[in-house]
Design a protein around this motif. Structure first.
Motif, PDB file in Angstrom:
ATOM      1  N   TRP A  39       0.865  -1.286   0.060  1.00 15.66           N
ATOM      2  CA  TRP A  39      -0.265   0.129  -0.222  1.00 15.66           C
ATOM      3  C   TRP A  39       1.066   1.201   0.021  1.00 15.66           C
ATOM      4  O   TRP A  39       1.822   1.377   0.963  1.00 15.66           O
ATOM      5  CB  TRP A  39      -0.632  -0.027   1.053  1.00 15.66           C
ATOM      6  N   LYS A  41       0.800   5.127   0.560  1.00 17.32           N
ATOM      7  CA  LYS A  41      -0.151   6.121   1.335  1.00 17.32           C
ATOM      8  C   LYS A  41      -0.307   7.478   0.158  1.00 17.32           C
ATOM      9  O   LYS A  41      -1.227   7.832   0.016  1.00 17.32           O
ATOM     10  CB  LYS A  41       0.259   6.631   2.314  1.00 17.32           C
ATOM     11  N   LYS A  42       0.948   7.961  -0.205  1.00 16.50           N
ATOM     12  CA  LYS A  42       0.675   9.296  -1.047  1.00 16.50           C
ATOM     13  C   LYS A  42      -0.106   8.828  -2.290  1.00 16.50           C
ATOM     14  O   LYS A  42      -1.053   9.820  -2.492  1.00 16.50           O
ATOM     15  CB  LYS A  42       2.278   9.722  -1.708  1.00 16.50           C
ATOM     16  N   GLN A  43       0.135   7.706  -3.112  1.00 10.88           N
ATOM     17  CA  GLN A  43      -0.927   7.643  -4.407  1.00 10.88           C
ATOM     18  C   GLN A  43      -2.099   6.889  -3.810  1.00 10.88           C
ATOM     19  O   GLN A  43      -3.021   6.982  -4.700  1.00 10.88           O
ATOM     20  CB  GLN A  43       0.004   6.720  -5.216  1.00 10.88           C
ATOM     21  N   LYS A  44      -2.387   6.541  -2.661  1.00  5.98           N
ATOM     22  CA  LYS A  44      -3.538   6.029  -2.163  1.00  5.98           C
ATOM     23  C   LYS A  44      -3.916   4.626  -2.871  1.00  5.98           C
ATOM     24  O   LYS A  44      -4.869   4.525  -3.484  1.00  5.98           O
ATOM     25  CB  LYS A  44      -4.811   6.685  -2.096  1.00  5.98           C
ATOM     26  N   LYS A  45      -3.075   3.680  -3.451  1.00  4.85           N
ATOM     27  CA  LYS A  45      -3.392   2.671  -4.119  1.00  4.85           C
ATOM     28  C   LYS A  45      -2.131   1.495  -3.723  1.00  4.85           C
ATOM     29  O   LYS A  45      -1.293   1.746  -3.272  1.00  4.85           O
ATOM     30  CB  LYS A  45      -3.280   2.833  -5.782  1.00  4.85           C
ATOM     31  N   GLU A  65       8.169   3.805   0.198  1.00  5.70           N
ATOM     32  CA  GLU A  65       8.437   4.831  -0.441  1.00  5.70           C
ATOM     33  C   GLU A  65       9.718   5.291  -0.797  1.00  5.70           C
ATOM     34  O   GLU A  65      10.012   5.824  -1.659  1.00  5.70           O
ATOM     35  CB  GLU A  65       7.324   5.937   0.283  1.00  5.70           C
TER      36      GLU A  65
END
Length: 73
Positions: A39, A41-45, A65
């Motif tokens: 997962w 977080k920044k791209q939410k995917k 990341e």
């Protein structure tokens, strides 16, 4: 897709199987590959990667990341 880690770029190595009588036959040394979903977080995917277990340890240590910043997929 080939048997290659997307983070560390490790791949299959070739060598010889040696018997007790020192006869040689060709063999492959496969790497320990796993398919894993992470997962971001920044791209939410989610992102799917084919990784060696060494790369999973690197991701656990540095974070997904930070690793993806240094590697182009």
């Amino acid at each position: 897709m080939s048997r290659k880690c997307q983070i560390t770029k490790k791949k299959v190595k070739f060598g010889n199987k040696r018997s007790h009588a020192l006869n040689t036959t060709k063999r492959k040394f496969n790497i320990n590959l796993k398919k894993h979903k992470f997962w971001i977080k920044k791209q939410k995917k989610f992102i799917k990667l084919k990784l060696s277990t060494k790369a999973m340890r690197i991701i656990n240590k540095k974070g997904i990341e930070n690793v993806l910043k240094n590697i182009k997929i």
